[in-house]
Design a protein around this motif. Structure first.
Motif, PDB file in Angstrom:
ATOM      1  N   UNK A  96       2.054 -18.896 -24.019  1.00  0.00           N
ATOM      2  CA  UNK A  96       2.086 -17.259 -25.036  1.00  0.00           C
ATOM      3  C   UNK A  96       3.468 -17.096 -24.149  1.00  0.00           C
ATOM      4  N   UNK A  97       3.888 -17.839 -23.078  1.00  0.00           N
ATOM      5  CA  UNK A  97       5.273 -17.493 -22.489  1.00  0.00           C
ATOM      6  C   UNK A  97       6.051 -17.557 -23.102  1.00  0.00           C
ATOM      7  N   UNK A  98       6.458 -18.739 -23.428  1.00  0.00           N
ATOM      8  CA  UNK A  98       7.526 -19.482 -24.639  1.00  0.00           C
ATOM      9  C   UNK A  98       7.400 -18.614 -25.255  1.00  0.00           C
ATOM     10  N   UNK A  99       6.053 -18.179 -26.578  1.00  0.00           N
ATOM     11  CA  UNK A  99       6.568 -17.275 -27.889  1.00  0.00           C
ATOM     12  C   UNK A  99       7.150 -15.890 -27.182  1.00  0.00           C
ATOM     13  N   UNK A 127      11.746 -24.086  -4.995  1.00  0.00           N
ATOM     14  CA  UNK A 127      12.746 -24.472  -5.559  1.00  0.00           C
ATOM     15  C   UNK A 127      12.050 -25.534  -6.794  1.00  0.00           C
ATOM     16  N   UNK A 128      13.243 -25.037  -7.770  1.00  0.00           N
ATOM     17  CA  UNK A 128      13.107 -24.867  -8.727  1.00  0.00           C
ATOM     18  C   UNK A 128      14.067 -26.990  -8.765  1.00  0.00           C
ATOM     19  N   UNK A 129      13.199 -28.270  -9.445  1.00  0.00           N
ATOM     20  CA  UNK A 129      14.056 -29.255  -9.838  1.00  0.00           C
ATOM     21  C   UNK A 129      15.086 -29.611 -10.437  1.00  0.00           C
ATOM     22  N   UNK A 130      15.628 -30.221  -9.658  1.00  0.00           N
ATOM     23  CA  UNK A 130      17.583 -29.855 -11.024  1.00  0.00           C
ATOM     24  C   UNK A 130      17.521 -30.725 -11.993  1.00  0.00           C
ATOM     25  N   UNK A 131      16.916 -31.574 -12.021  1.00  0.00           N
ATOM     26  CA  UNK A 131      16.289 -31.766 -13.528  1.00  0.00           C
ATOM     27  C   UNK A 131      16.401 -30.450 -14.754  1.00  0.00           C
ATOM     28  N   UNK A 132      15.575 -29.698 -13.880  1.00  0.00           N
ATOM     29  CA  UNK A 132      15.673 -28.977 -14.983  1.00  0.00           C
ATOM     30  C   UNK A 132      16.369 -27.886 -14.927  1.00  0.00           C
ATOM     31  N   UNK A 133      17.261 -27.351 -13.512  1.00  0.00           N
ATOM     32  CA  UNK A 133      18.791 -26.761 -13.972  1.00  0.00           C
ATOM     33  C   UNK A 133      19.326 -27.225 -15.201  1.00  0.00           C
ATOM     34  N   UNK A 137       5.977 -24.597 -14.711  1.00  0.00           N
ATOM     35  CA  UNK A 137       6.205 -24.489 -13.767  1.00  0.00           C
ATOM     36  C   UNK A 137       5.833 -22.943 -12.919  1.00  0.00           C
ATOM     37  N   UNK A 138       5.981 -22.174 -13.845  1.00  0.00           N
ATOM     38  CA  UNK A 138       5.943 -20.950 -12.905  1.00  0.00           C
ATOM     39  C   UNK A 138       4.200 -20.717 -12.161  1.00  0.00           C
ATOM     40  N   UNK A 139       2.924 -21.614 -13.444  1.00  0.00           N
ATOM     41  CA  UNK A 139       1.872 -21.043 -12.668  1.00  0.00           C
ATOM     42  C   UNK A 139       1.786 -22.434 -11.816  1.00  0.00           C
ATOM     43  N   UNK A 140       2.029 -23.354 -12.333  1.00  0.00           N
ATOM     44  CA  UNK A 140       2.234 -24.997 -10.644  1.00  0.00           C
ATOM     45  C   UNK A 140       2.348 -23.654  -9.172  1.00  0.00           C
ATOM     46  N   UNK A 157      -6.307 -22.929 -19.616  1.00  0.00           N
ATOM     47  CA  UNK A 157      -5.415 -21.146 -19.384  1.00  0.00           C
ATOM     48  C   UNK A 157      -4.194 -21.772 -18.715  1.00  0.00           C
ATOM     49  N   UNK A 158      -3.363 -22.789 -17.764  1.00  0.00           N
ATOM     50  CA  UNK A 158      -2.254 -23.244 -17.815  1.00  0.00           C
ATOM     51  C   UNK A 158      -2.058 -23.608 -19.103  1.00  0.00           C
TER      52      UNK A 158
END
Length: 234
Positions: A155-158, A79-85, A129-132, A148-149
């Protein structure tokens, strides 16, 4: 009406508007492709055939990836939050429609840097969000530290920023575009340090944006996961 329901409705409206603009822009770019001059631009702001080829590809890409959040939800049952969408769709609007179609990259100073910073913070938040999401799997039995999160999100963003630069490099080499700004409006091909200055500037801005969002996320997670101190019984 519940707040989440209102957000869902707004998301659908934003989605429909941006998708419509992207589809219309594809037809516009194809039409202009047959009327634009070939070769290099004769003056700053002039668009040539290679610019409209890039516009077609960018708008087509945007019209496809705009469906990505829903596809991810269906495929992985998340479930991806609507705000992120909504933020994701607005970014596509800013980067593709305003940036490419309305030529904000030329009209607005530092528009490219603004978008790279914005995209870095957005992809960093997506990393959190992915780690959560992974932490929610009981079978994985994950208990990741805030550091670590945050490190994963950074790293994901870069990495996302680096992949985009690879895309620009390949597009310039295969399609003859100038996304990495290695050719001036006067037709001069830059060499050495000047030739990679745009790419390196984008990478630096991406890194700073990622660092900002993961720093904020680190302190948020640290505060959230901090155990409540229990008063010892006498």
């Amino acid at each position: 009406m519940k707040p989440e329901r209102k957000l869902e409705k707004r998301k659908n409206v934003v989605f429909s508007i941006v998708l419509f603009l992207l589809v219309i822009s594809i037809f516009y770019a194809i039409y202009m492709l047959f009327h634009a001059p070939s070769g290099l631009a004769e003056y700053a702001g002039q668009r040539v055939k290679s610019d409209y080829v890039l516009m077609v590809l960018q708008c087509l890409f945007g019209a496809i990836v705009i469906f990505l959040p829903e596809k991810v939800e269906d495929r992985f049952e998340v479930r991806i939050p609507n705000l992120i969408k909504i933020i994701y769709i607005i970014f596509l609007f800013l980067a593709i429609y305003l940036g490419e179609v309305r030529n904000f990259y030329f009209r607005v100073p530092h528009w490219d840097n603004i978008l790279h910073f914005f995209s870095a913070t957005m992809s960093g938040a997506l990393g959190f969000f992915l780690v959560d999401y992974l932490n929610g799997f009981d079978k994985l039995n994950l208990d990741l530290s805030p550091f670590f999160v945050s490190f994963f999100a950074f790293c994901f963003s870069v990495t996302v920023g680096a992949i985009w630069e690879i895309y620009e490099f390949l597009a310039d080499g295969i399609l003859g575009t100038n996304m990495q700004k290695f050719i001036t409006f006067q037709g001069e091909v830059l060499v050495g340090r000047e030739a990679i200055s745009d790419t390196m500037e984008d990478i630096i801005v991406n890194t700073l944006g990622a660092l900002l969002i993961v720093t904020l996320g680190y302190f948020y997670l640290q505060k959230k996961q901090k155990p409540n101190k229990k008063v010892p019984k006498e």
